[in-house]
Design a protein around this motif. Structure first.
Motif, mmCIF file in Angstrom:
data_model
loop_
_atom_site.group_PDB
_atom_site.id
_atom_site.type_symbol
_atom_site.label_atom_id
_atom_site.label_comp_id
_atom_site.label_asym_id
_atom_site.label_seq_id
_atom_site.Cartn_x
_atom_site.Cartn_y
_atom_site.Cartn_z
ATOM 1 N N CYS A 43 0.831 -1.215 0.000
ATOM 2 C CA CYS A 43 0.000 0.000 0.000
ATOM 3 C C CYS A 43 0.859 1.257 0.000
ATOM 4 N N LEU A 44 1.954 1.236 0.764
ATOM 5 C CA LEU A 44 2.840 2.402 0.801
ATOM 6 C C LEU A 44 3.492 2.623 -0.553
ATOM 7 N N PHE A 45 3.855 1.543 -1.233
ATOM 8 C CA PHE A 45 4.447 1.677 -2.571
ATOM 9 C C PHE A 45 3.434 2.255 -3.550
ATOM 10 N N ILE A 46 2.184 1.842 -3.442
ATOM 11 C CA ILE A 46 1.157 2.335 -4.370
ATOM 12 C C ILE A 46 0.930 3.827 -4.180
ATOM 13 N N VAL A 47 0.782 4.273 -2.927
ATOM 14 C CA VAL A 47 0.542 5.697 -2.691
ATOM 15 C C VAL A 47 1.794 6.524 -2.992
ATOM 16 N N LEU A 48 2.983 5.908 -2.851
ATOM 17 C CA LEU A 48 4.207 6.624 -3.214
ATOM 18 C C LEU A 48 4.293 6.815 -4.723
ATOM 19 N N MET A 49 3.805 5.836 -5.479
ATOM 20 C CA MET A 49 3.762 6.006 -6.933
ATOM 21 C C MET A 49 2.795 7.119 -7.324
ATOM 22 N N GLN A 50 1.728 7.265 -6.564
ATOM 23 C CA GLN A 50 0.814 8.382 -6.821
ATOM 24 C C GLN A 50 1.531 9.715 -6.617
ATOM 25 N N ALA A 106 8.682 11.539 1.555
ATOM 26 C CA ALA A 106 7.345 11.391 0.966
ATOM 27 C C ALA A 106 6.674 10.116 1.468
ATOM 28 N N ALA A 107 7.453 9.028 1.585
ATOM 29 C CA ALA A 107 6.889 7.785 2.110
ATOM 30 C C ALA A 107 6.434 7.955 3.555
ATOM 31 N N MET A 108 7.187 8.742 4.343
ATOM 32 C CA MET A 108 6.773 8.983 5.721
ATOM 33 C C MET A 108 5.451 9.754 5.778
ATOM 34 N N THR A 109 5.274 10.706 4.889
ATOM 35 C CA THR A 109 4.032 11.481 4.883
ATOM 36 C C THR A 109 2.852 10.676 4.349
ATOM 37 N N MET A 110 3.119 9.592 3.605
ATOM 38 C CA MET A 110 2.042 8.769 3.058
ATOM 39 C C MET A 110 1.588 7.670 4.010
ATOM 40 N N VAL A 111 2.250 7.530 5.149
ATOM 41 C CA VAL A 111 1.864 6.489 6.111
ATOM 42 C C VAL A 111 0.413 6.639 6.576
ATOM 43 N N PRO A 112 -0.089 7.857 6.876
ATOM 44 C CA PRO A 112 -1.498 7.957 7.289
ATOM 45 C C PRO A 112 -2.494 7.460 6.257
ATOM 46 N N MET A 113 -2.129 7.438 4.992
ATOM 47 C CA MET A 113 -3.031 6.925 3.971
ATOM 48 C C MET A 113 -2.870 5.424 3.785
ATOM 49 N N ALA A 114 -1.628 4.909 3.910
ATOM 50 C CA ALA A 114 -1.378 3.494 3.653
ATOM 51 C C ALA A 114 -1.735 2.613 4.844
ATOM 52 N N LEU A 115 -1.607 3.131 6.071
ATOM 53 C CA LEU A 115 -1.806 2.293 7.254
ATOM 54 C C LEU A 115 -3.235 1.767 7.384
ATOM 55 N N PRO A 116 -4.294 2.595 7.285
ATOM 56 C CA PRO A 116 -5.651 2.024 7.387
ATOM 57 C C PRO A 116 -5.962 1.018 6.285
ATOM 58 N N GLY A 149 -7.416 -12.038 -4.042
ATOM 59 C CA GLY A 149 -8.468 -11.727 -5.014
ATOM 60 C C GLY A 149 -9.626 -10.954 -4.422
ATOM 61 N N THR A 150 -10.551 -11.691 -3.808
ATOM 62 C CA THR A 150 -11.739 -11.059 -3.236
ATOM 63 C C THR A 150 -11.412 -10.044 -2.146
ATOM 64 N N PRO A 151 -10.500 -10.342 -1.186
ATOM 65 C CA PRO A 151 -10.174 -9.312 -0.176
ATOM 66 C C PRO A 151 -9.638 -8.023 -0.770
ATOM 67 N N LEU A 152 -8.830 -8.124 -1.824
ATOM 68 C CA LEU A 152 -8.282 -6.909 -2.428
ATOM 69 C C LEU A 152 -9.382 -6.064 -3.060
ATOM 70 N N VAL A 153 -10.318 -6.710 -3.751
ATOM 71 C CA VAL A 153 -11.413 -5.971 -4.385
ATOM 72 C C VAL A 153 -12.265 -5.276 -3.334
ATOM 73 N N ILE A 154 -12.612 -6.000 -2.261
ATOM 74 C CA ILE A 154 -13.438 -5.411 -1.205
ATOM 75 C C ILE A 154 -12.689 -4.288 -0.503
ATOM 76 N N SER A 155 -11.385 -4.486 -0.244
ATOM 77 C CA SER A 155 -10.594 -3.462 0.442
ATOM 78 C C SER A 155 -10.505 -2.189 -0.379
ATOM 79 N N VAL A 156 -10.240 -2.334 -1.666
ATOM 80 C CA VAL A 156 -10.131 -1.152 -2.520
ATOM 81 C C VAL A 156 -11.456 -0.408 -2.582
ATOM 82 N N PHE A 157 -12.549 -1.154 -2.694
ATOM 83 C CA PHE A 157 -13.869 -0.511 -2.753
ATOM 84 C C PHE A 157 -14.158 0.246 -1.460
#
Length: 660
Positions: free
Chosen positions: A20-27, A53-63, A406-414
């Motif tokens: 998750c941290l890598f994904i938000v860092l790519m954003q 930047a990765a440190m500042t993205m922790v509040p978004m990636a942690l939940p 599979g299913t957990p990732l789809v539900i989590s993203v939604f």
């Protein structure tokens, strides 16, 4: 068991958090990549920027990581029937979640201290470094065949260049650094470019060319613009171009709301609030005491019995009669009238500008207060979001019982997108002052908390939240959609059908149907429908008796009997048959004709269908009697009849007694 749960969760949580941290860092990278490309930045600078930047993205990636990890761990436990084994051993779901609940409390506590102590430093360094990168001059890389405008005040054109020797051919240099009217143009057959040792200037060495320069400043009083033209074999030019990376001072960003902890934020809020209140009181006092047309209409009057100050109209300064404005201009020349009007307009404009300036100052103070209050609330919302997402993910994983990505990732993203939209909406409404800050920042938590409570309750009570058949049956009952009966012929029959007893029960069903139809009128009037309706207890007793009979007759070995059993309709318990059992509500619906009348018409149609279904039950029961009798004769001829000494059971005990 607690150690097993923790050992299963922690590696999965670390993996999902890194993903998750890598994904938000790519954003972050895609958002600011234009500010970093072509600047000649070193790996150390980029690495430092990405780290902060990765440190500042922790509040978004942690939940998101907590939601995904809890979904996956409990989905795996449910899919492998480990949760079932724990429940069979007497261990409840909450007891299974106990070690992770303690872990989530520890993570939420750590997230609070991270928000308060670490994040302000990381945000200060990241934004300072990012602004420094933006201010750095781009790396000089002259392309071929196009104009290069990254050198301030200059445009360079190169037709061709030799990459091995660095020589540039057919060069055109346009200098607009002193303005367009003092521009100069240099044409050169070839040239070379280099930086000075301190990288603060760009050195150009040109060969075989000409230069043209306007001299507008030298001939300001002349109609024609003088110019200077020069031919040269060798020419050297020094351009100001700082190619170094200069870090900005962090103190400017440290004083902003992103660089403060709770104590500093609260101190700023208190000081700015006091300043804003003082300014507002002073502005109000000034507006009440400002002279209008050289008159002071209001004066302070302190009451003797209260400390409040009231502002009342002074009788001695009030106008005794309406002012005749035309009398002011009577006898005056047009010049005097124009002068009076211009002075009045100028005074009104000055007062308006003064009020607007003070309003802008007050708006800036309120904006500063809101920004600092938002940052103060964020210190707590992250910790609460971590706990909420765990109580959503863990019960949801136990319900869906699907592991993997599979299913957990789809539900989590939604769910996370849903949370992010609500949280961002609340943040913007709080920032713009449309909602109080605490309401806007806690809006997402207020929406997700009931979801967490609901999923936890359903998972603890083993409710089928995602059972498609349960929802389909609910909507069929709500909309009155008929159901189709499906009876399958059994391959192994434990107890054969007793023809005499079956015929007796079929006759009893027919009698019960006839009695029910007689007890409930064919067409109920408006008042009778709302006050009485159809007898639902009797209908349910009739349905239970019919279902028991069908279950017994499904042991038949005759295909004709099985096919005929499928002709029995499914008797439904619809609310429209008896819409209200409370007399006060029935009278209220009777009075509300716009609502009660359409429901009565729909109810009459539903009751007609119910009577048709009951008549079908009676007719099919009559058809089954000879079929079962024929099956009995065939069975006896093959030696499958009942033993002579076998006793028959009490019909009432077997099938129940219908009670009208």
């Amino acid at each position: 068991m607690d150690l097993f749960i923790l050992q299963s969760f922690l590696p999965l949580f670390v993996m999902t958090f890194c993903i998750c941290l890598f994904i938000v860092l790519m954003q972050f990278l895609w958002r600011y990549i234009d500010d970093m490309v072509g600047k000649g930045l070193g790996i150390d600078v980029l690495g430092e920027l990405f780290f902060y930047a990765a440190m500042t993205m922790v509040p978004m990636a942690l939940p998101l990581a907590i939601l995904l990890a809890s979904l996956m761990i409990f989905g795996n436990l449910g899919e492998n029937f480990e949760l079932t084994a724990m429940k069979a051993s007497g261990i409840s779901l909450l007891r299974t979640m106990a070690p992770l609940i303690i872990l989530m409390a520890a993570i939420a506590t750590g997230a609070f201290f991270f928000q308060n102590d670490v994040l302000p430093i990381a945000q200060t360094k990241m934004w300072t470094l990012l602004y420094s990168v933006r201010q750095k001059s781009p790396e000089v890389e002259i392309p071929e065949g196009v104009f290069y405008d990254q050198i301030p005040g200059y445009n360079l054109y190169v037709e061709k260049k030799d990459r091995e020797t660095g020589v540039l051919y057919d060069m055109k240099i346009y200098n607009f650094s002193r303005g367009f009217e003092n521009s100069s143009v240099i044409l050169a057959d070839s040239g070379k470019m280099a930086f000075t040792p301190d990288k603060t200037r760009l050195f150009l060495q040109l060969w075989s060319g000409e230069s043209f320069e306007n001299l507008r400043d030298a001939g300001r009083r002349m109609n024609n613009v003088p110019y200077r033209r020069e031919s040269f074999s060798t020419k050297e030019i020094m351009l100001n171009f700082d190619a170094n990376f200069n870090r900005m001072d962090e103190q400017g960003m440290r004083s902003q709301y992103v660089g403060k902890n709770m104590a500093e934020l609260q101190a700023t809020i208190d000081s700015v609030s006091h300043q804003a209140d003082s300014a507002a009181n002073q502005n109000g006092y000034t507006m009440r005491h400002r002279a209008i047309m050289e008159m002071l209409p209001y004066v302070n009057v302190r009451e003797t019995d209260t400390s409040a100050v009231e502002y009342r109209l002074r009788p001695d300064l009030a106008l005794k009669a309406p002012l005749n404005v035309d009398s002011i201009f009577r006898g005056s020349s047009s010049g005097v009238e124009l002068n009076i009007l211009n002075n009045a307009l100028a005074r009104a404009q000055r007062q308006r500008q003064d009020y607007e300036f003070k309003a802008l100052q007050q708006a800036d103070d309120l904006k500063t207060i809101r920004r600092h209050s938002i940052e103060l609330q964020k210190k707590f919302t992250l910790s609460f979001a971590c706990i909420i997402f765990f109580f959503i993910g863990a019960p949801l994983g136990a319900i869906i019982r699907k592991g993997g990505l599979g299913t957990p990732l789809v539900i989590s993203v939604f769910l996370f997108i849903f949370y992010y939209i609500i949280d961002n909406m609340g943040y913007k409404m709080a920032r713009d002052g449309k909602l109080p800050v605490w309401q806007g920042m806690w809006l997402s938590a207020a929406v997700l908390l009931p979801m967490g409570i609901f999923f936890t309750y359903k998972a603890v009570n083993d409710s089928a939240v995602f059972n498609k058949d349960a929802y389909m049956a609910f909507f069929r009952r709500l909309l009155g959609v008929s159901e189709t009966r499906n009876v399958v012929m059994k391959e192994v029959v434990i107890e054969d059908v007793r023809p005499a007893l079956a015929a007796e029960r079929l006759a009893r069903v027919q009698e019960n149907v006839r009695a029910y139809l007689e007890a409930n009128p064919v067409s109920e009037g408006y008042r009778a429908y709302w006050l009485r309706g159809y007898d639902m207890e009797g209908l349910m007793a009739l349905r239970d008796d019919l279902e028991q009979l069908i279950d017994r007759l499904s042991n038949s070995r005759s295909k004709m009997v099985i096919n005929t059993l499928m002709d029995f309709p499914v008797l439904r318990n619809l609310w429209i048959y008896r819409p209200s059992r409370r007399r006060w509500l029935s009278w209220a619906m009777m009075v509300l004709f716009p609502v009660g009348l359409p429901l009565w018409l729909v109810g009459r149609r539903s009751l007609s269908r119910l009577r048709a279904e009951l008549e079908t039950v009676s007719r099919v029961a009559g058809k089954l009697v000879p079929l079962i009798a024929g099956e009995a004769g065939t069975g006896e001829s093959h030696g499958q009849g009942l033993p002579a000494n076998q006793s028959t059971t009490n019909p009432t005990t077997d099938y129940g007694q219908y009670k009208a």
